[in-house]
Design an enzyme around this catalytic site. Sequence first.
Site, PDB file in Angstrom:
ATOM      1  N   ASP A  16       0.818  -1.217   0.000  1.00 46.22           N
ATOM      2  CA  ASP A  16       0.000   0.000   0.000  1.00 46.22           C
ATOM      3  C   ASP A  16       0.850   1.265   0.000  1.00 46.22           C
ATOM      4  O   ASP A  16       0.622   2.180  -0.808  1.00 46.22           O
ATOM      5  CB  ASP A  16      -0.944   0.008   1.205  1.00 46.22           C
ATOM      6  N   ARG A  98       1.003   6.777  16.999  1.00 49.44           N
ATOM      7  CA  ARG A  98       0.790   7.732  15.906  1.00 49.44           C
ATOM      8  C   ARG A  98       1.383   9.109  16.165  1.00 49.44           C
ATOM      9  O   ARG A  98       1.944   9.721  15.244  1.00 49.44           O
ATOM     10  CB  ARG A  98      -0.699   7.838  15.565  1.00 49.44           C
ATOM     11  N   ASP A 127      -6.728   6.458  12.437  1.00 51.34           N
ATOM     12  CA  ASP A 127      -5.338   6.870  12.266  1.00 51.34           C
ATOM     13  C   ASP A 127      -5.186   8.142  11.450  1.00 51.34           C
ATOM     14  O   ASP A 127      -4.282   8.947  11.704  1.00 51.34           O
ATOM     15  CB  ASP A 127      -4.532   5.738  11.627  1.00 51.34           C
ATOM     16  N   SER A 181      -5.876  -7.467   8.555  1.00 51.85           N
ATOM     17  CA  SER A 181      -4.770  -6.505   8.534  1.00 51.85           C
ATOM     18  C   SER A 181      -4.145  -6.427   9.923  1.00 51.85           C
ATOM     19  O   SER A 181      -4.820  -6.636  10.937  1.00 51.85           O
ATOM     20  CB  SER A 181      -5.269  -5.122   8.105  1.00 51.85           C
TER      21      SER A 181
END
Length: 405
Positions: A16, A98, A127, A181
């Site tokens: 990705d 993050r 996110d 995922s």
Amino acid sequence: MSSPKKVVLAYSGGLDTSIILKWLETEYGCEVVTFTADLGQGEELEPARKKAELLGVKPENIYIEDLREEFVRDFVFPMFRANALYEGQYLLGTSIARPLIAKRLVEIAEATGADAVAHGATGKGNDQVRFELAAYALNPGIRVIAPWREWSLTSRTKLLAFAEENQIPIAKDKRGEAPFSVDANLLHTSSEGKVLEDPSEEAPEYVYQRTVSPESAPNTPEYVEIGFERGDAVSIDGEKLSPAELLTRLNVLGGRHGIGRIDLVEGRFVGMKSRGVYETPGGTILLAAHRGIESITLDRGAAHLKDELMPRYAELIYNGFWFSPEREMLQALIDTSQEHVEGTTRLKLYKGMASVVGRSSPKSLYSEQHVTFEDDAGAYDQKDAAGFIKINALRLRLLGMRARR
């Protein structure tokens, strides 16, 4: 808005973000700088460098950094001083990573003269909010590019076609639909999607990566002692360790005893509910140990106030407000409470459980003389309790009298 000239991309080296790298170049005609953070995800990061070079990124524009110590010291440990849990269960493993990634994105952008940063978060998740709120807090003028909200590559088929058209290597197992995922760092692993999307179905055992099942864990318990100073864990069984070393060792201990698994349906900040399977073996042990040492070193009023504030603090982290003034204000209060939180907690690890079985501290507020069932040598006059109860009962008696009328 004019096209950016240089963009710093949060880059994992996976399919990705490799597609995003090439898309940024073709869509905006800009130079791309890649940033890959080692947060303890347990993967070799040099392949990310080779992949970026293969896709045409200049060697001087490839940043790969080991941030494990900073991650645990400056983000995980402050959060654990608060005993933070989102919706009563989630130890915020993805959420707390993050702001650090965003911080470095902004710093690298400033160092390289980039006028934008980019991330691979989708438009459905949390996110995107976390990355962008942090970036804007640290550099109000920065431009943030979120390809998943802009491009027309809306299916796996289109993504693979774009990759093939642009000669982006595709791992064989990526040609089919991935079963779920995964996001991982030193604090946890997070698994979502695909085989986990039906919340009524039990997660298959192969989803779990860091922990054995409690049923398969050793039949003999293991004991561990964790030492604390000012609310932070500093040692295991008397051995001083750095923050990242300590969490790494706790992950091994917790993993082999099946500790730290949760299967959670959570309320995302963007409004929808999602089902996630999380493994936080070291963090689960650390939380139990921290609460254990706080139980003898924190005053009741301070401890209860912390517990009242914790859900708000956890929600701020979950929603991406790490760099907000309200989070920093709460952190100052929490950190003040930890001044005397020092000593040792002893835990028993067994079949998915981390149970506190002992705690000691030179700053302990526990007084055996006051609570003993034996002779307390005048430390506490039990007759005093009568007046204490009468005063506290006064308003209840008045209410009761009115009700009887």
